[in-house]
Every structure is written in C-alpha cells, then in structure tokens.
Design a protein around this motif. Structure first.
Motif, short mmCIF file in Angstrom:
data_model
loop_
_atom_site.label_atom_id
_atom_site.label_comp_id
_atom_site.label_asym_id
_atom_site.label_seq_id
_atom_site.Cartn_x
_atom_site.Cartn_y
_atom_site.Cartn_z
N ILE A 127 0.86 -1.18 0.00
CA ILE A 127 0.00 0.00 0.00
C ILE A 127 0.89 1.24 0.00
CG2 ILE A 127 -1.73 1.33 1.26
CD1 ILE A 127 -2.86 -1.20 0.11
N THR A 128 0.63 2.15 -0.91
CA THR A 128 1.35 3.42 -0.96
C THR A 128 0.39 4.53 -0.57
OG1 THR A 128 2.84 2.66 -2.71
CG2 THR A 128 2.67 5.03 -2.38
N ILE A 129 0.70 5.21 0.51
CA ILE A 129 -0.17 6.28 1.04
C ILE A 129 0.51 7.61 0.74
CG2 ILE A 129 -1.43 7.11 3.05
CD1 ILE A 129 -0.84 4.37 4.35
N SER A 130 -0.08 8.37 -0.17
CA SER A 130 0.59 9.58 -0.64
C SER A 130 0.04 10.87 -0.05
CB SER A 130 0.49 9.66 -2.17
OG SER A 130 -0.87 9.67 -2.58
N ASN A 131 -1.05 10.80 0.67
CA ASN A 131 -1.65 12.04 1.20
C ASN A 131 -1.84 11.96 2.71
OD1 ASN A 131 -3.53 10.02 0.76
ND2 ASN A 131 -5.19 11.41 0.16
N VAL A 132 -0.78 11.57 3.43
CA VAL A 132 -0.83 11.55 4.88
C VAL A 132 -0.87 12.98 5.40
CG1 VAL A 132 0.45 9.38 4.97
CG2 VAL A 132 1.69 11.54 5.16
N THR A 133 -1.45 13.14 6.58
CA THR A 133 -1.46 14.46 7.24
C THR A 133 -0.34 14.47 8.27
OG1 THR A 133 -3.85 14.69 6.97
CG2 THR A 133 -2.79 16.05 8.67
N ILE A 134 0.65 15.35 8.07
CA ILE A 134 1.81 15.44 8.94
C ILE A 134 1.63 16.63 9.87
CG2 ILE A 134 4.31 15.70 9.03
CD1 ILE A 134 4.39 14.59 6.17
N PHE A 135 1.78 16.40 11.18
CA PHE A 135 1.59 17.46 12.16
C PHE A 135 2.88 18.27 12.32
CE2 PHE A 135 -1.49 14.17 13.43
CZ PHE A 135 -2.64 14.93 13.40
N PRO A 136 2.78 19.58 12.38
CA PRO A 136 3.97 20.40 12.60
C PRO A 136 4.40 20.36 14.05
CG PRO A 136 2.02 21.79 12.54
CD PRO A 136 1.55 20.40 12.22
N ALA A 137 5.65 20.69 14.30
CA ALA A 137 6.15 20.76 15.68
C ALA A 137 5.46 21.91 16.41
CB ALA A 137 7.65 20.97 15.68
N LYS A 138 5.32 21.76 17.73
CA LYS A 138 4.72 22.82 18.53
C LYS A 138 5.59 24.07 18.47
CE LYS A 138 1.61 22.34 20.85
NZ LYS A 138 0.16 22.51 20.58
N ASP A 139 4.94 25.22 18.53
CA ASP A 139 5.65 26.49 18.50
C ASP A 139 6.16 26.82 19.90
OD1 ASP A 139 6.68 28.92 17.77
OD2 ASP A 139 4.74 29.96 17.72
N VAL A 140 7.17 26.06 20.29
CA VAL A 140 7.78 26.18 21.62
C VAL A 140 9.29 26.20 21.44
CG1 VAL A 140 8.06 25.02 23.86
CG2 VAL A 140 5.84 24.98 22.71
N ALA A 141 9.98 26.92 22.30
CA ALA A 141 11.44 27.00 22.20
C ALA A 141 12.04 25.59 22.10
CB ALA A 141 12.01 27.73 23.41
N GLU A 142 12.97 25.41 21.18
CA GLU A 142 13.49 24.07 20.91
C GLU A 142 14.21 23.48 22.10
OE1 GLU A 142 16.58 22.29 17.72
OE2 GLU A 142 14.66 22.99 16.91
N ASP A 143 14.85 24.29 22.93
CA ASP A 143 15.54 23.73 24.09
C ASP A 143 14.54 23.13 25.09
OD1 ASP A 143 14.63 26.33 24.73
OD2 ASP A 143 16.04 26.46 26.40
N ILE A 144 13.35 23.75 25.19
CA ILE A 144 12.32 23.19 26.05
C ILE A 144 11.77 21.90 25.44
CG2 ILE A 144 10.02 23.55 27.02
CD1 ILE A 144 12.21 25.13 28.40
N LEU A 145 11.50 21.92 24.14
CA LEU A 145 11.02 20.71 23.48
C LEU A 145 12.02 19.57 23.63
CD1 LEU A 145 9.54 22.01 20.09
CD2 LEU A 145 8.28 21.14 22.06
N GLY A 146 13.30 19.91 23.51
CA GLY A 146 14.34 18.89 23.61
C GLY A 146 14.41 18.23 24.97
N LYS A 147 14.05 18.93 26.01
CA LYS A 147 14.02 18.36 27.36
C LYS A 147 12.71 17.61 27.64
CE LYS A 147 16.79 22.19 29.20
NZ LYS A 147 16.73 23.42 30.04
N LEU A 148 11.60 18.23 27.26
CA LEU A 148 10.29 17.71 27.63
C LEU A 148 9.84 16.53 26.78
CD1 LEU A 148 7.67 18.16 29.33
CD2 LEU A 148 6.94 19.73 27.52
N CYS A 149 10.14 16.59 25.49
CA CYS A 149 9.54 15.64 24.56
C CYS A 149 10.38 14.37 24.45
CB CYS A 149 9.38 16.30 23.19
SG CYS A 149 8.26 17.70 23.25
#
Length: 287
Positions: A127-149
């Motif tokens: 199966i080839t799925i060509s129209n997946v919905t990709i979620f963007p990263a949260k608009d949060v400082a990357e250093d916080i995302l790097g610790k929390l996520c």
C-alpha cells in the motif's frame, strides 16, 4: 465522590508550567535531545490502509503504528454498532536522508519525509499512502522541546490530601500505580472508588514535539491526548479517556534538574467534603 476534572494526581502529570531557566540549579545537560529528536514526527492516514490509521516516530528510535480493529463480538452483532479499538504496534526505525525505515516490521514499511509518501508491505500486499497528514512541531522553544519531549517513566510520587483542619493523608509512592494510590487514599478516608483503577499502573508517559500526550498502562488501553504551551502554562486534554486520578484536562508547573523532570501541583478534590491536595511527581527518561 470523583476527583475534580481540573486537578488531581496524574492530572498534574502532564500539566506543566515550563520554566526556561532553573536559576542556580544543577545543569540539565544530561537531558540532551534524544537521538532522533530532529526527525521526530507524527502523522495520520486518510483511510485505514491495512488497518493502520496513524504513525508516530519518537526521538528514541521507536515508531508507534496505530491500528483500529473491531473487538471480538458475539455472533449476529453488527460491527456497525461496535466501536473500534486502538491497537498499538511498536517498532524501531532508522533515518537515511529523508527516508525513515522500520527495521523490525513484519514485511516492510518506510516513510519519505521529502515526498510525504508512506509505503507498507505486509502479507504480500503493498500500500502506498501519498496524502498523509503530517503534524507540525509545537511552536515552543526548541531547548524546552528537547528536554520535555521524550518517553518517560514515573520514578516517584509524593501525594498529600488534606480535609479541612484534619491531619493530611499522604505518602510517597516509588511507582505510578494509580490503583495503589487510590486504594491508599480510600483506606484513609478519601472517598473514591479505587476498584475502578485496577490495571492503571503507568508504564510510560510520552510527550511528542508535535503535541501528542500518551500514557501507557501495564494492563489497560493507552490514553491519547494533546498538550499545549501558551505563555508559561502547559496544559493537556484527553478527548475520550480519563479516570478518578488521571483527569480529562488540567494545567500546572514543572522544572528540570539532574536529568529528571520534577512536577508539583496543588488542587482540590471535590465530593461530599472539600479536600485540598498537593502532588509532587518525578519523571525519569525511559531506557
């Protein structure tokens, strides 16, 4: 009596106020970004191809493929009247250029981040799925995302519940067993039904940089929700899941130190009496 939908024990688990600076605390350098933090992503499929509805690539190299399957039903019952259940399949992946390849999938599966195409081969069906919905990263400082996520485990819970002028009921739990916590509170005069919490021992807590909030339990289906960070307040919301301790939504505070995440929340428990509760929880990165 039910715990408040606003506060309670693990309601605070995901309800954080993230401080960008921890003052003079010890360095948080040990909470480095996970190996694939930059490549971490989540997506949903437009249809149930081979039963799969979504995929979440985690920074630790795991990918969670979610299927929706009908539960076992008695003969003669229409499946149209039966809610489908989520089934989690956990695999691992590597990244080469823009291509994510599942290394231990039964068959083959890959995602090309450049073209947005997800390809699955299983049981001689491709199966080839060509129209997946990709979620963007949260608009949060990357250093916080790097610790929390990341994927977390619960290493300690310190809970205290106070009933007016009476002595507080509280103790430290070195795990995330919601049933044990509920039973302790119930045995000490806090009016909840702990039997409803059997099997709800937290195995993992996952926060993704695309905003997913996932709680895995030892012997109950996982909870799926979302988190958000506005100003200095982090909040979460579970659309379909909640219990007496893990409430449907809440907000609170957190700090990072020595490679761990420390959460402290105070709130009210509503019932025939008004209780106030204070919770301190320690999360450690899952191995």
């Amino acid at each position: 009596m039910k715990l408040s939908r606003i506060t309670g024990f693990v309601a605070a688990l995901a309800t954080l106020t993230v401080f960008a600076s921890c003052g003079k605390e010890k360095s948080t350098a040990s909470l480095e970004e996970t190996k694939y933090f930059q490549e971490e992503t989540s997506m949903v499929f437009p249809s149930k191809e081979l039963g799969y509805v979504s995929a979440t690539f985690l920074g630790n190299g795991e990918v969670r493929m979610i299927k929706e399957e009908p539960p076992l039903t008695p003969s003669g019952v229409s499946l149209k009247r039966i809610a489908y259940q989520k089934v989690v399949e956990v695999y691992h992946f590597t990244v080469s250029g823009s291509v994510y390849t599942l290394t231990d999938f039964e068959g083959s599966a890959s995602f090309d981040a450049q073209t947005g195409v997800f390809t699955i081969t299983k049981d001689d069906t491709t199966i080839t799925i060509s129209n997946v919905t990709i979620f963007p990263a949260k608009d949060v400082a990357e250093d916080i995302l790097g610790k929390l996520c990341r994927k977390w485990t619960v290493s300690r819970i310190d809970i205290n519940v106070k009933d007016g002028d009476n002595p507080a009921v509280g103790r430290i739990f070195n795990n995330g067993d919601l049933y044990a916590i509920g039973k302790y509170l119930e045995d000490n005069g806090i009016n909840i039904d702990s039997d409803e919490l059997e099997g709800y021992s937290i195995k993992n807590v996952i926060l993704t940089k695309t905003g997913e909030f996932i709680v895995d339990f030892a012997s109950q289906p996982s909870y799926y929700g979302s988190w958000d960070l506005k100003s200095s307040t982090f909040s979460y919301y579970f659309k379909d899941n909640s219990n007496d301790i893990l409430t449907a939504e809440a907000s609170g505070s957190v700090k990072f130190s020595d490679g761990k995440c420390f959460i402290k929340v105070s709130g009210e428990i509503e019932g025939s009496e008004n209780y106030t509760s204070t919770l301190e929880i320690t999360l450690a990165p899952a191995k």
